[in-house]
Design an enzyme around this catalytic site. Structure first.
Site, PDB file in Angstrom:
ATOM      1  CD1 TRP A 283      -2.141   2.134   1.790  1.00  0.00           C
ATOM      2  CD2 TRP A 283      -3.222   0.738   0.411  1.00  0.00           C
ATOM      3  NE1 TRP A 283      -3.334   2.707   1.457  1.00  0.00           N
ATOM      4  CE2 TRP A 283      -4.019   1.880   0.615  1.00  0.00           C
ATOM      5  CE3 TRP A 283      -3.700  -0.285  -0.431  1.00  0.00           C
ATOM      6  CZ2 TRP A 283      -5.267   2.036   0.013  1.00  0.00           C
ATOM      7  CZ3 TRP A 283      -4.929  -0.120  -1.026  1.00  0.00           C
ATOM      8  CH2 TRP A 283      -5.695   1.020  -0.803  1.00  0.00           C
TER       9      TRP A 283
ATOM     10  CG  HIS B 284      -2.959  -3.636   7.418  1.00  0.00           C
ATOM     11  ND1 HIS B 284      -4.264  -4.057   7.576  1.00  0.00           N
ATOM     12  CD2 HIS B 284      -2.612  -3.043   8.585  1.00  0.00           C
ATOM     13  CE1 HIS B 284      -4.692  -3.712   8.783  1.00  0.00           C
ATOM     14  NE2 HIS B 284      -3.704  -3.095   9.419  1.00  0.00           N
TER      15      HIS B 284
ATOM     16  CG  HIS C  20      -3.727  -7.950   5.453  1.00  0.00           C
ATOM     17  ND1 HIS C  20      -3.520  -7.628   4.131  1.00  0.00           N
ATOM     18  CD2 HIS C  20      -4.497  -6.961   5.963  1.00  0.00           C
ATOM     19  CE1 HIS C  20      -4.122  -6.487   3.850  1.00  0.00           C
ATOM     20  NE2 HIS C  20      -4.738  -6.058   4.942  1.00  0.00           N
TER      21      HIS C  20
ATOM     22  CG  ASP D 129      -8.112  -4.830   7.256  1.00  0.00           C
ATOM     23  OD1 ASP D 129      -6.906  -5.119   7.169  1.00  0.00           O
ATOM     24  OD2 ASP D 129      -8.680  -4.005   6.522  1.00  0.00           O
TER      25      ASP D 129
ATOM     26  CG  HIS E 118      -7.186  -1.444   9.838  1.00  0.00           C
ATOM     27  ND1 HIS E 118      -5.973  -0.791   9.872  1.00  0.00           N
ATOM     28  CD2 HIS E 118      -7.491  -1.583   8.521  1.00  0.00           C
ATOM     29  CE1 HIS E 118      -5.560  -0.548   8.637  1.00  0.00           C
ATOM     30  NE2 HIS E 118      -6.461  -0.998   7.804  1.00  0.00           N
TER      31      HIS E 118
ATOM     32  CG  HIS F 129     -11.589  -0.510   5.814  1.00  0.00           C
ATOM     33  ND1 HIS F 129     -11.244  -0.172   4.533  1.00  0.00           N
ATOM     34  CD2 HIS F 129     -10.809  -1.582   6.135  1.00  0.00           C
ATOM     35  CE1 HIS F 129     -10.289  -0.998   4.100  1.00  0.00           C
ATOM     36  NE2 HIS F 129     -10.012  -1.859   5.051  1.00  0.00           N
TER      37      HIS F 129
ATOM     38  CD  GLU G  69      -8.194  -5.164   3.431  1.00  0.00           C
ATOM     39  OE1 GLU G  69      -9.058  -4.273   3.364  1.00  0.00           O
ATOM     40  OE2 GLU G  69      -7.110  -5.002   4.014  1.00  0.00           O
TER      41      GLU G  69
HETATM   42 ZN    ZN Z   1      -5.765  -4.295   5.803  1.00  0.00          ZN
END
Ligand code: ZN
Length: 213
Positions: free
Chosen positions: A17, A47, A51, A53, A57, A163, A175
């Protein structure tokens, strides 16, 4: 029964990311340099790759990844083929599906087929779940949602509404799944995050087992 490993391999080639720590895998001790053993050191965000969440988070007092009940992470699950979608997963795409009371659902999209999903650089034009679609799944009683993207939410969704909606309702998000080789259908899901105390997420080995006939 056949097993499908739907976990992306973690290496320094894997996209991360934007602005997250990059992945570093190096040998702290190295047999080829005369050390007594090989010992790999890792540095990365929780992340990274495939993974989970946890609610923490986005919610300060939310459940941490080590507090997630294991019975939510193991059990009957449906892989839904949404390969025809071009932009996002919307409510209208889900309404025709008969979820049959299933509480765990994984979405297979074109993301899994893209070479850029497995190799740097990070691509922001992935297929994600719209907030309206997330609301629909919440109302349908779904408790775990997985997707083959590094975020379940569209890159440009600034307020992270998807989210928030899922995690505020203790719906587990997986994810970074690799669903390329998995046919749509029902399976037993086994998703075991590393037990990182008080963490907001964790790398997770995710496996699907074919159901016995
Ligand atoms: Zn994540």
């Amino acid at each position: 029964m056949k097993l499908y490993d739907i976990t992306l391999p973690i290496s320094e080639d894997l996209p991360v990311w934007p602005d997250d720590p990059s992945i570093k895998l190096s040998l702290a001790f190295d047999l080829s340099k005369g050390d007594a053993a090989n010992v790999t050191e890792i540095q990365m965000s929780v992340h990274t790759g495939t993974h989970i969440d946890a609610p923490r988070h986005f919610i300060p007092e939310g459940l941490a990844v080590d507090q997630l009940p294991l019975d939510g992470l193991i059990g009957l699950c449906r892989v839904v083929d949404l390969l025809h979608l071009k932009i996002s997963i919307d409510r209208v795409d889900l309404e025709p599906l008969d979820l049959g009371g299933l509480t765990r659902i994984l979405f297979k999209t074109q993301n899994s087929l893209k070479e850029g999903y497995r190799k740097q650089p990070f691509q922001s034009d992935y297929i994600a779940l719209s907030t309206q679609a997330a609301e629909y799944l919440k109302n349908a009683g779904v408790q775990l949602i997985g997707i083959d993207a590094f975020s379940i939410e569209a890159y440009e969704n600034i307020g992270h509404a998807t989210h928030h909606l899922l995690l505020e309702n203790n719906i587990i998000i997986i994810e970074g799944l690799d669903l390329k080789d998995v046919p749509a259908g029902d399976y037993e899901l086994i998703a075991l995050p590393i037990k990182l105390k008080d963490a907001d997420g964790a790398p997770t080995r995710v496996v699907l087992r074919e159901l016995s006939a």
